[in-house]
Scaffold this active site. Structure first.
Site: not given
Length: 609
Positions: A2, A27, A74, A98-99, A482, A486, A489, A505, A604
């Site tokens: 946010c 954000r 968000w 925010n929070g 990574e 990506k 995402e 395995h 983000k």
């Protein structure tokens, strides 16, 4: 997560709010809204979707005012609806938040009993009602905010305005980033300096428990006890050019291609000094790093994978144990503390709540040898650490991290070298080799970027797939992790990563002609092992996409596709091999038509648990 922006000025602040929200959209982009005090009343406009939709509505409704607040959301509490969008209003009190408020349910019950009605499912609305409740009892706006935050449990950054106090904006912070911007006859609040950099570069970073009282003439700050305080005024170095797309289609594309420069800037001090000096990590680094017995790395997401890579370097070069924990898990287990252990926290934003809380937990156990690796000066995690290494990657806007990750790897490599040197395990010849490797690294990354046309061809094969598997061994296994992150995402293709030796395995059961398998296979001591793992996949009909080096003696064949980096770069190979997996994810997302910079459900800066 946010974004908050607020302004009080002698000019129309609506364009300031809209521009700020545009810059903060990374954000959170589920919804956006602004509220302004105009003609002794509060006007509000909110829209689900992007800031541009809210902006159009504000223009159509003729919004103009000298005091206002804005928010891009968000979603946490409550779905993506206009009623859940910020700002929230209670009887002329408007706020953005925010929070997460942990005791919102108890407060909701209390306020409902007092006659307040709720229009949203959010935890935020209780804050607006609480502030109004205290103002109704005789408190002014600042006093009402201070009384309210004393009743809240959780994390918050708040900006508040009221129709009854049209020459004032108040703000508060606990656990979520918030700063105050200082101008000439105007002042601002924001969750990120990028939101206000067009108006001012003079900023003060609020600390936990701070409240702020802003007018056109000035700013007053108070601590958690209500006593007046001062915070140092900083001059932001954020470049406006870094916040613009320029010739690129997406910020992620821009940031992928900025990596040679970002890496060069990050290693500049090492290369110029031609030495790994302990002072790279701060003035008192010699004291903090002397005689440490182990390293504990705490991070989340992409930063966690950087830590996994560093474990190979630290244990190999320094010869001490290195543990890597996901920050959100570390803080909830019984840790065996070691005062001689170095606690390393890694965060692009420096505000990642789970990492911040993990750091607090580590320190509460008496582990006060702390180092932060971060990309944002003056953010919360560096301020809470004894030592800091800033990565100098520049602003990273795309939600999927790219240049922040590779510069974190450089910082961790530098730490490994400094610790090895302090323990007498990095002689002059080896130190010179490592410095030369860093000097050559930006060029090697540029060579990897030149592989883009070949990777575009591969991405078209990936776009229609539902699943993908990434394999690596040794210090390239985290790069496989990574790469998988990506891809999922931004393209929404389900992807998993495994150490190549783990195939037999269990994961080998997944392999068929519809699951592409990406292999990180540099020309190192594990190459022959990786080749054997590739044969296991081919025997089951899997299609292989192999990133390797020019001298690795791989042969392309049916079902085995190969892209070669120009040469093996030795110990820094994980950094170079990161570039192709970033580009593969980017171009697969393009081929699928997803929103590269703003993938669904993500934001983000993660400032909530």
């Amino acid at each position: 997560m946010c974004g908050i922006v607020g302004a009080i000025a002698n000019r129309d602040v609506v364009p300031v709010l809209v521009e700020g929200l545009m810059r903060l959209e990374y954000r959170g982009y589920d919804s956006a809204g602004i509220a302004v005090v105009e003609k002794d009343d509060v006007r509000r406009v909110r829209r689900t979707g992007r800031v541009s939709e809210m902006e159009s509505a504000a223009k159509a409704e003729g919004f103009s005012a000298t005091l206002g607040i804005g928010h891009t959301r968000w979603a946490t509490h409550g779905g993506v609806t206009e009623n859940n969008a910020h700002p929230h209003i209670s009887h002329g009190v408007a706020l953005v938040h925010n929070g997460i408020i942990e005791n919102h349910e108890a407060q909701r019950e209390r306020l409902s009993a007092l006659g307040y009605t709720f229009e949203s499912q959010t935890d935020t609305e209780v804050i607006a009602h609480l502030i109004h409740h205290h103002m109704k009892a005789g408190a002014d706006l600042l006093q009402a905010l201070q009384k309210t935050v004393g009743e809240l449990h959780g994390a918050y950054a708040l900006a508040v305005i009221s129709k009854d106090d049209p020459n004032r904006m108040v703000a508060a912070r606990m656990g979520c980033p918030l700063l105050v911007g200082l101008g000439d006859g105007e002042n601002f609040v924001a969750s990120d300096v990028s939101a206000i950099v067009s108006s001012t570069r003079s900023v003060m970073f609020l600390e936990d428990g701070d409240t702020a009282d802003l007018s056109r003439e000035g700013v007053r700050l108070f601590n958690a006890e209500g006593a007046p305080i001062e915070r140092e005024v900083k001059q932001s170095g954020v470049s406006l050019a870094s916040l613009e797309l320029g010739p690129y289609r997406h910020f992620m594309q821009k940031e992928i291609h900025e990596q040679p420069r970002a890496l060069s800037d990050t290693v500049e001090g090492i290369v110029d000094a031609n030495a790994f000096e302990v002072s790279l990590f701060g003035e008192n680094a010699e004291t903090v790093l002397r005689d440490i017995e182990a390293v504990q790395i705490l991070a989340c997401g992409t930063s966690y994978y950087a830590g996994l890579t560093a474990r190979y370097w630290i244990e190999s070069m320094v010869g001490i144990p290195c543990a890597v924990d996901i920050a959100s898990e570390y803080r909830y287990r019984d840790v065996v503390a070691n005062p001689k252990q170095l606690i390393v926290t890694i965060s692009q934003s420096g505000e990642t709540l789970d990492t911040m809380e993990a750091l607090k937990y580590a320190k509460s156990l008496g582990q006060d040898r702390t180092l932060s690796i971060c990309n944002v000066p003056e953010s919360a995690i560096p301020r809470s650490s004894k030592l800091v290494f800033y990565t100098r990657a520049g602003a990273e806007i795309g939600v999927a991290s790219t240049k922040a990750f590779t510069t974190q790897l450089v910082a961790l490599f530098a730490l490994s070298c400094v610790l090895a040197k302090m323990r007498g395990k990095l002689g002059a010849e080896k130190e010179a080799e490592c410095i030369e490797a860093l000097r050559q690294l930006p060029g090697s990354v540029q060579h990897a970027l030149n592989l883009e046309p070949q990777i575009i061809n591969w991405s078209e094969r990936f776009a229609p797939k539902q699943h993908a598997l990434f394999l690596g061994r040794g210090m390239h296994y985290p790069i496989a992790l990574e790469g998988a992150l990506k891809l999922k995402e931004i393209s929404y293709i389900h992807a998993e990563a495994y150490p190549a030796g783990e195939l037999k395995h269990g994961p080998l059961a997944l392999v068929d002609s519809d699951m592409p398998v990406v292999v990180i296979a540099p020309n190192d001591s594990l190459l022959e092992k990786v080749k054997s793992n590739i044969q296991e996949v081919r025997a089951r009909g899997g299609e292989m996409f192999v990133f390797t080096d020019a001298d690795s003696q791989f042969t392309e064949s049916e079902g085995v596709h190969i892209i070669r980096t120009p040469r093996h770069v030795g110990i820094l190979s994980p950094i170079v091999h990161t570039i192709p997996v970033q580009m593969l994810a980017y171009h697969a997302a393009l081929a699928k038509g997803t929103d590269v910079d703003k993938p669904r459900n993500l934001a983000k800066s993660v400032t909530v648990e």
